[in-house]
Design a protein around this motif. Structure first.
Motif, PDB file in Angstrom:
ATOM      1  N   PHE A 169      32.903  17.655  11.307  1.00  0.00           N
ATOM      2  CA  PHE A 169      33.888  16.593  11.134  1.00  0.00           C
ATOM      3  C   PHE A 169      33.292  15.403  10.373  1.00  0.00           C
ATOM      4  N   GLU A 170      34.150  14.748   9.602  1.00  0.00           N
ATOM      5  CA  GLU A 170      33.775  13.512   8.910  1.00  0.00           C
ATOM      6  C   GLU A 170      34.565  12.368   9.541  1.00  0.00           C
ATOM      7  N   LEU A 171      33.847  11.375  10.084  1.00  0.00           N
ATOM      8  CA  LEU A 171      34.493  10.225  10.711  1.00  0.00           C
ATOM      9  C   LEU A 171      34.328   8.998   9.832  1.00  0.00           C
ATOM     10  N   ASN A 172      35.437   8.325   9.545  1.00  0.00           N
ATOM     11  CA  ASN A 172      35.409   7.134   8.688  1.00  0.00           C
ATOM     12  C   ASN A 172      36.072   5.948   9.382  1.00  0.00           C
ATOM     13  N   PHE A 173      35.472   4.777   9.174  1.00  0.00           N
ATOM     14  CA  PHE A 173      36.084   3.534   9.635  1.00  0.00           C
ATOM     15  C   PHE A 173      36.431   2.709   8.397  1.00  0.00           C
ATOM     16  N   PHE A 174      37.623   2.067   8.398  1.00  0.00           N
ATOM     17  CA  PHE A 174      38.011   1.267   7.238  1.00  0.00           C
ATOM     18  C   PHE A 174      38.688  -0.029   7.674  1.00  0.00           C
ATOM     19  N   ALA A 175      38.456  -1.089   6.906  1.00  0.00           N
ATOM     20  CA  ALA A 175      39.058  -2.401   7.145  1.00  0.00           C
ATOM     21  C   ALA A 175      38.908  -3.243   5.886  1.00  0.00           C
ATOM     22  N   LEU A 208      49.249   6.909  12.159  1.00  0.00           N
ATOM     23  CA  LEU A 208      49.586   6.711  13.561  1.00  0.00           C
ATOM     24  C   LEU A 208      48.819   5.486  14.038  1.00  0.00           C
ATOM     25  N   SER A 209      49.324   4.816  15.080  1.00  0.00           N
ATOM     26  CA  SER A 209      48.656   3.608  15.559  1.00  0.00           C
ATOM     27  C   SER A 209      48.377   3.700  17.045  1.00  0.00           C
ATOM     28  N   ILE A 210      47.169   3.297  17.434  1.00  0.00           N
ATOM     29  CA  ILE A 210      46.823   3.238  18.856  1.00  0.00           C
ATOM     30  C   ILE A 210      47.393   1.960  19.479  1.00  0.00           C
ATOM     31  N   CYS A 211      47.965   1.071  18.634  1.00  0.00           N
ATOM     32  CA  CYS A 211      48.639  -0.138  19.131  1.00  0.00           C
ATOM     33  C   CYS A 211      50.120  -0.090  18.784  1.00  0.00           C
ATOM     34  N   GLY A 212      50.678   1.117  18.725  1.00  0.00           N
ATOM     35  CA  GLY A 212      52.093   1.291  18.439  1.00  0.00           C
ATOM     36  C   GLY A 212      52.846   1.689  19.693  1.00  0.00           C
ATOM     37  N   GLY A 263      41.102   2.672  11.294  1.00  0.00           N
ATOM     38  CA  GLY A 263      40.839   1.328  10.804  1.00  0.00           C
ATOM     39  C   GLY A 263      41.923   0.346  11.197  1.00  0.00           C
ATOM     40  N   PHE A 264      41.779  -0.889  10.729  1.00  0.00           N
ATOM     41  CA  PHE A 264      42.771  -1.917  11.013  1.00  0.00           C
ATOM     42  C   PHE A 264      42.874  -2.894   9.858  1.00  0.00           C
ATOM     43  N   GLY A 265      43.987  -3.621   9.828  1.00  0.00           N
ATOM     44  CA  GLY A 265      44.215  -4.604   8.781  1.00  0.00           C
ATOM     45  C   GLY A 265      44.387  -5.987   9.377  1.00  0.00           C
ATOM     46  N   GLY A 266      44.641  -6.966   8.524  1.00  0.00           N
ATOM     47  CA  GLY A 266      44.863  -8.341   8.966  1.00  0.00           C
ATOM     48  C   GLY A 266      46.132  -8.889   8.366  1.00  0.00           C
ATOM     49  N   ASN A 267      46.315 -10.184   8.492  1.00  0.00           N
ATOM     50  CA  ASN A 267      47.454 -10.871   7.881  1.00  0.00           C
ATOM     51  C   ASN A 267      46.906 -11.979   6.991  1.00  0.00           C
ATOM     52  N   PRO A 268      47.040 -11.856   5.661  1.00  0.00           N
ATOM     53  CA  PRO A 268      46.498 -12.866   4.734  1.00  0.00           C
ATOM     54  C   PRO A 268      47.004 -14.280   5.000  1.00  0.00           C
ATOM     55  N   LYS A 269      48.186 -14.387   5.608  1.00  0.00           N
ATOM     56  CA  LYS A 269      48.759 -15.703   5.901  1.00  0.00           C
ATOM     57  C   LYS A 269      48.204 -16.305   7.191  1.00  0.00           C
ATOM     58  N   GLU A 270      47.462 -15.498   7.937  1.00  0.00           N
ATOM     59  CA  GLU A 270      46.888 -15.975   9.194  1.00  0.00           C
ATOM     60  C   GLU A 270      45.424 -16.319   8.912  1.00  0.00           C
ATOM     61  N   ARG A 281      43.937  -6.928  15.612  1.00  0.00           N
ATOM     62  CA  ARG A 281      43.684  -6.210  16.863  1.00  0.00           C
ATOM     63  C   ARG A 281      42.754  -5.052  16.531  1.00  0.00           C
ATOM     64  N   GLY A 282      41.459  -5.334  16.486  1.00  0.00           N
ATOM     65  CA  GLY A 282      40.506  -4.328  16.033  1.00  0.00           C
ATOM     66  C   GLY A 282      39.816  -3.538  17.121  1.00  0.00           C
ATOM     67  N   GLY A 283      39.692  -4.134  18.307  1.00  0.00           N
ATOM     68  CA  GLY A 283      38.943  -3.493  19.392  1.00  0.00           C
ATOM     69  C   GLY A 283      39.343  -2.055  19.672  1.00  0.00           C
ATOM     70  N   PRO A 284      40.653  -1.767  19.799  1.00  0.00           N
ATOM     71  CA  PRO A 284      41.063  -0.391  20.083  1.00  0.00           C
ATOM     72  C   PRO A 284      40.636   0.607  19.014  1.00  0.00           C
ATOM     73  N   ALA A 285      40.500   0.145  17.764  1.00  0.00           N
ATOM     74  CA  ALA A 285      40.069   1.052  16.694  1.00  0.00           C
ATOM     75  C   ALA A 285      38.633   1.507  16.932  1.00  0.00           C
ATOM     76  N   PHE A 286      37.756   0.559  17.281  1.00  0.00           N
ATOM     77  CA  PHE A 286      36.367   0.910  17.576  1.00  0.00           C
ATOM     78  C   PHE A 286      36.280   1.831  18.790  1.00  0.00           C
ATOM     79  N   GLU A 287      37.047   1.490  19.836  1.00  0.00           N
ATOM     80  CA  GLU A 287      37.016   2.294  21.063  1.00  0.00           C
ATOM     81  C   GLU A 287      37.439   3.730  20.788  1.00  0.00           C
ATOM     82  N   LEU A 288      38.558   3.886  20.058  1.00  0.00           N
ATOM     83  CA  LEU A 288      39.061   5.221  19.755  1.00  0.00           C
ATOM     84  C   LEU A 288      38.082   5.993  18.879  1.00  0.00           C
ATOM     85  N   LEU A 289      37.511   5.309  17.910  1.00  0.00           N
ATOM     86  CA  LEU A 289      36.553   5.933  16.997  1.00  0.00           C
ATOM     87  C   LEU A 289      35.365   6.515  17.748  1.00  0.00           C
TER      88      LEU A 289
END
Length: 246
Positions: free
Chosen positions: A128-134, A60-64, A90-97, A104-112
Motif C-alpha cells: 500500500f501507498e499512504l499519502n497525506f496532503f494539505a 469521503l470525509s471523516i468529518c462528514g 488530507g484536509f483543507g482550510g478557508n483562505p478567508k479565515e 479540522r486536521g486532527g481526525p485526518a492524522f488519527e485516521l491515517l
C-alpha cells in the motif's frame, strides 16, 4: 441513545424538530420550514458549513455524515481484499479565515495512522501507498512547534508520504488536483474541507467575519444584540493562537 421527548418532559422545554430557514433579528423571530418562532433570547448553535471544493463528491470525509465513516471502512476493506492500493488522506482550510481556526486536521492524522497500523497487522504495508496532503506549509501547526517537528518522525514510522504547501484545486475520481498541474492518484481519498459560516447566518443581520462566523464577545453574546448568544462552530473563535474549531 436518549429520546429527546423524555428530556423534554424531565426538564420542561418544548421540542420542535424542524429545519431553520432564516433568522430575523429585527423582529426577533426564527423562521422554520413549518412554523415561525418568536424569541426574547436566542441561542444559536447551528455548526458550520464547509468550503466548497470542486469535485469533493469524489472524496469521503471523516468529518462528514456518520454514513461516510462507514463508507470509508467499506472502501478500505475492498482494497484490503484486493491486497494492494493507494490511500490519500488530507484536509483543507478557508483562505478567508486568516487565523486558521476553521481547520479540522486532527481526525485526518488519527485516521491515517490508524489505517497504517491496520495494514501492518494485516501484513499488507508493503503493498500500500499512504499519502497525506494539505495546502498549508505547516499542517498541524495548531498542535505546537514540537508536534509539527515530530510529525515527520510519525510519517517515517507509519510509511506516509507528505504532499503539503500547494493549493488544492479540486478532485477527480481517484485523483487529487493541485495548483500548477500536479496530480496525485489514489484509490481512496479522504478529505476534510475547511469550515465556513452557516448559510442561514449570511442574511441574518448579525455581524460576521469574512469567513461567515458570528462575531461575539467573551460572554458569547453578540455585540449590539445582548439577547443573542452564539456558541460552538457558528461563532468566531476567541482565545489563544493555537485554538481550533472542534
Amino acid at each position: 441513545k436518549m429520546p429527546l421527548e423524555d428530556l423534554q418532559k424531565k426538564h420542561g422545554f418544548n421540542l420542535i424538530v424542524d429545519s431553520v430557514e432564516s433568522i430575523d433579528v429585527k423582529n426577533k423571530t426564527v423562521k422554520l420550514q413549518n412554523s415561525e418562532q418568536a424569541y426574547d433570547y436566542l441561542f444559536i448553535a447551528l455548526g458550520m458549513h464547509k468550503v466548497n471544493v470542486k469535485g469533493a463528491e469524489n472524496t469521503l470525509s471523516i468529518c462528514g455524515k456518520p454514513e461516510q465513516a462507514v463508507s470509508i471502512g467499506d472502501e478500505l476493506e475492498k482494497l484490503v481484499q484486493a491486497g494492494k492500493g493507494k490511500i490519500a488522506i488530507g484536509f483543507g482550510g478557508n483562505p478567508k479565515e486568516t487565523k486558521g481556526y476553521a481547520v479540522r486536521g486532527g481526525p485526518a492524522f488519527e485516521l491515517l495512522f490508524n489505517i497504517s497500523t491496520y495494514l501492518k497487522k494485516k501484513g499488507l504495508s508493503d503493498n500500500f501507498e499512504l499519502n497525506f496532503f494539505a495546502p498549508m506549509a505547516e499542517p498541524g501547526k495548531k498542535m505546537g512547534a514540537k508536534a509539527v517537528a515530530n510529525l515527520g518522525k510519525f510519517y517515517k514510522h507509519y510509511g506516509v508520504k507528505e504532499h503539503i504547501g500547494t493549493k488544492i484545486t479540486g478532485f477527480n475520481k481517484n485523483e487529487i488536483l493541485f495548483e500548477g498541474g500536479k496530480k496525485l492518484e489514489s484509490d481512496l481519498i479522504v478529505f476534510i474541507a475547511g469550515g465556513s459560516g452557516h448559510s442561514v447566518l449570511q442574511d441574518s443581520g448579525l455581524p460576521l467575519t469574512d469567513a461567515g462566523f458570528v462575531k461575539t464577545l467573551p460572554s458569547c453574546q453578540v455585540e449590539g444584540f445582548p439577547e443573542i448568544y452564539v456558541i460552538g462552530d457558528s461563532a468566531e473563535l476567541l482565545g489563544p493562537a493555537w485554538g481550533a474549531k472542534q
